[in-house]
Design an enzyme around this catalytic site. Structure first.
Site, PDB file in Angstrom:
ATOM      1  N   CYS A 165     -32.561  22.319  -2.560  1.00  0.00           N
ATOM      2  CA  CYS A 165     -32.852  22.166  -3.765  1.00  0.00           C
ATOM      3  C   CYS A 165     -32.087  23.432  -4.727  1.00  0.00           C
ATOM      4  CB  CYS A 165     -34.318  22.113  -3.943  1.00  0.00           C
ATOM      5  SG  CYS A 165     -34.909  22.054  -5.655  1.00  0.00           S
ATOM      6  N   CYS A 222       4.760  -4.848 -15.849  1.00  0.00           N
ATOM      7  CA  CYS A 222       4.772  -3.768 -16.618  1.00  0.00           C
ATOM      8  C   CYS A 222       4.621  -4.263 -17.990  1.00  0.00           C
ATOM      9  CB  CYS A 222       6.176  -3.114 -16.672  1.00  0.00           C
ATOM     10  SG  CYS A 222       6.136  -1.569 -17.632  1.00  0.00           S
ATOM     11  N   CYS A 243       4.919  11.726 -16.090  1.00  0.00           N
ATOM     12  CA  CYS A 243       5.925  12.323 -15.186  1.00  0.00           C
ATOM     13  C   CYS A 243       6.899  12.977 -16.188  1.00  0.00           C
ATOM     14  CB  CYS A 243       6.890  10.988 -14.899  1.00  0.00           C
ATOM     15  SG  CYS A 243       7.968  11.644 -13.613  1.00  0.00           S
ATOM     16  N   CYS A 282      12.499  11.195  -7.527  1.00  0.00           N
ATOM     17  CA  CYS A 282      10.945  10.964  -7.337  1.00  0.00           C
ATOM     18  C   CYS A 282      10.641  11.712  -6.104  1.00  0.00           C
ATOM     19  CB  CYS A 282      10.723   9.478  -7.241  1.00  0.00           C
ATOM     20  SG  CYS A 282       8.968   9.123  -6.827  1.00  0.00           S
ATOM     21  N   CYS A 294       4.684  11.755  -5.882  1.00  0.00           N
ATOM     22  CA  CYS A 294       3.435  12.388  -5.997  1.00  0.00           C
ATOM     23  C   CYS A 294       2.179  11.729  -6.603  1.00  0.00           C
ATOM     24  CB  CYS A 294       3.544  13.492  -7.184  1.00  0.00           C
ATOM     25  SG  CYS A 294       3.889  12.924  -9.045  1.00  0.00           S
ATOM     26  N   CYS A 339      -1.191   4.613 -14.530  1.00  0.00           N
ATOM     27  CA  CYS A 339      -0.946   3.151 -14.863  1.00  0.00           C
ATOM     28  C   CYS A 339      -2.242   2.148 -15.324  1.00  0.00           C
ATOM     29  CB  CYS A 339       0.103   2.561 -14.113  1.00  0.00           C
ATOM     30  SG  CYS A 339       0.319   0.836 -14.361  1.00  0.00           S
TER      31      CYS A 339
END
Length: 433
Positions: free
Chosen positions: A146, A354, A364, A391, A394, A401
């Site tokens: 606690c 997309c 990015c 790329c 990562c 997205c």
């Protein structure tokens, strides 16, 4: 007493956790939902496999304040984290013991564990443990975590942050109590392995974690006081809910993969809201799971979906029992230095899915590796494509997205063998390691 089918399609959800049997791994954690017989009976009727009764203490009982809860909200007032400044039970020890005995007698097939917190004195534990044993409860859980109210009295996290005291209290309990002893660990510590090892040295049959995290969730900027507000003041409290799940899973995994404690049973606690959360904790080594915040927000009936979802997933994966996948993710959980430095993955954007929102590009371009190209044709239509040679895999674009599975991470064939950082020629300490 109401009975329930145990699982979907013959799946066995029953558990034997440190000698405590339950029809399923879903237990209610020691908290307001387990404060009295009325709540616990309703929980059993709903189908919970067990409960940890809200923490008992010495008489006179603790005194709580008003108000007691606050929250960290997301969009649309979704509760991401929950803050609690309530103390242990404010009902007398005699009432609690009487109700525990009655509930256990009426529901012998359900796990009933009693949480206890008394001063860090042998006499205090020696006094209360026989009283709890007389109730017929299946075991005890030592509340050593606690973070508010009780540490100032030399209890709770004041004990849980001190491995020597953990070992001492656990040993007292094993001396004066014959049934399973579970030690509940505080996350308000640098390395969770030290208190787990101390509990084991003291003879603990299991550990449970995590207890709540010290927190202040928000401020009333008009009154200049934190929430929850008691008059014109506030204090830090215990943070729980879905926001603490990543912290809890890491700590469970640390204990499960540590050589000293890998065989120590673990009851996983922290942000478990659905069957998938439970499956993740179990895969990281938990033998049972405890739920609090989700039940407080949505009621006891959530266990129906938890049991059904877990058993259906187990049937799909051909796991017949909880033990079939408990700890299955631990061999794949390691320290950073053992990861494969030659593994490579790159992002791929599914153009059919997309929606051209550009979130991946912005993230990015502004904050990562400038590896997504924004292409605009003569009509002004936008298209986003990954610049594969830039790329680094990562995952940021995939995370930002809003369309599920629109961006996937595709492993690349490098032709190179596994190589850890210890073996990497770029490591300036490679020879020493």
């Amino acid at each position: 007493m109401t009975t329930f089918s145990n699982g979907f399609n013959g799946i066995d959800l029953s558990v034997d956790f440190a000698g405590i049997k339950a029809p399923n791994p879903f237990w209610l954690a020691s908290a307001p939902p387990t404060d009295k017989a009325y709540n616990v009976v309703r929980a059993y009727e709903a189908g919970w496999g067990g409960v940890v009764w809200k923490t008992l203490g010495e008489d006179p009982a603790a005194v709580n304040v008003s108000s007691r809860y606050s929250a960290h909200f997301g969009k649309n007032r979704e509760v991401l984290g929950f803050n609690n400044i309530e103390l242990i039970t404010d009902r007398s020890l005699e009432i609690n013991l009487r109700e525990i005995a009655a509930v256990k007698k009426a529901w012998p097939d359900r796990a009933l564990v009693v949480s206890i917190m008394v001063p860090c004195e042998e006499a205090a534990w020696k006094h209360i443990l026989p009283l709890v044993e007389a109730t017929g409860a299946d075991g005890i859980e030592l509340n050593l975590g606690c973070p508010h109210g009780m540490p100032e009295r030399g209890m709770g996290a004041a004990v849980g942050q001190n491995p020597d005291l953990i070992e001492k209290v656990t040993r007292w309990c094993k001396q004066y109590y014959p049934k399973p002893v579970i030690v509940k660990l505080t996350p308000n510590i640098t390395d969770i392995r030290a208190p787990a090892q101390a509990a084991l040295r003291g003879g603990a049959d299991a550990v449970s974690l995590i207890n709540t995290i010290n927190s202040i969730t928000s401020l009333d900027l008009d009154a200049m006081v934190a929430r929850p507000t008691v008059g014109s003041q506030s204090t830090h409290g215990g943070y729980c809910g879905s926001a603490v799940k990543p912290i809890a899973m890491n700590m469970v995994a640390e204990i499960a993969r540590d050589a000293a404690t890998r065989d120590l049973p673990i009851s996983g606690i922290g942000g478990i809201s659905n069957w998938r959360d439970a499956a993740e904790f179990i895969a990281l080594g938990a033998g049972s799971v405890q739920v609090c915040t989700a039940a407080m927000l949505h009621g006891f009936r959530i266990v129906e979906e938890m049991k059904d979802g877990l058993s259906r997933w187990m049937a799909e994966k051909d796991y017949r029992t909880i033990a079939d996948f408990s700890g299955k993710a631990i061999p794949n959980t390691t320290d950073w230095k053992h990861l494969d430095m030659n593994f490579q993955t790159i992002a791929h954007i599914d153009q059919d899915k997309c929606i051209e929102c550009g979130r991946c590009y912005i993230a990015c371009e502004d904050t990562s590796h400038q590896s997504i190209a924004k292409l605009v044709d003569a009509s002004g239509a936008r298209r986003y494509e990954v610049i594969e040679e830039e790329c680094v895999g990562c995952n940021l674009c995939q995370i930002t997205c809003p369309v599920q599975d629109c961006i996937t991470m595709v492993p690349q064939e490098t032709g190179k063998p596994y190589m850890s950082w210890n073996e990497d020629p770029r490591n300036p300490y490679r020879v020493a390691s």
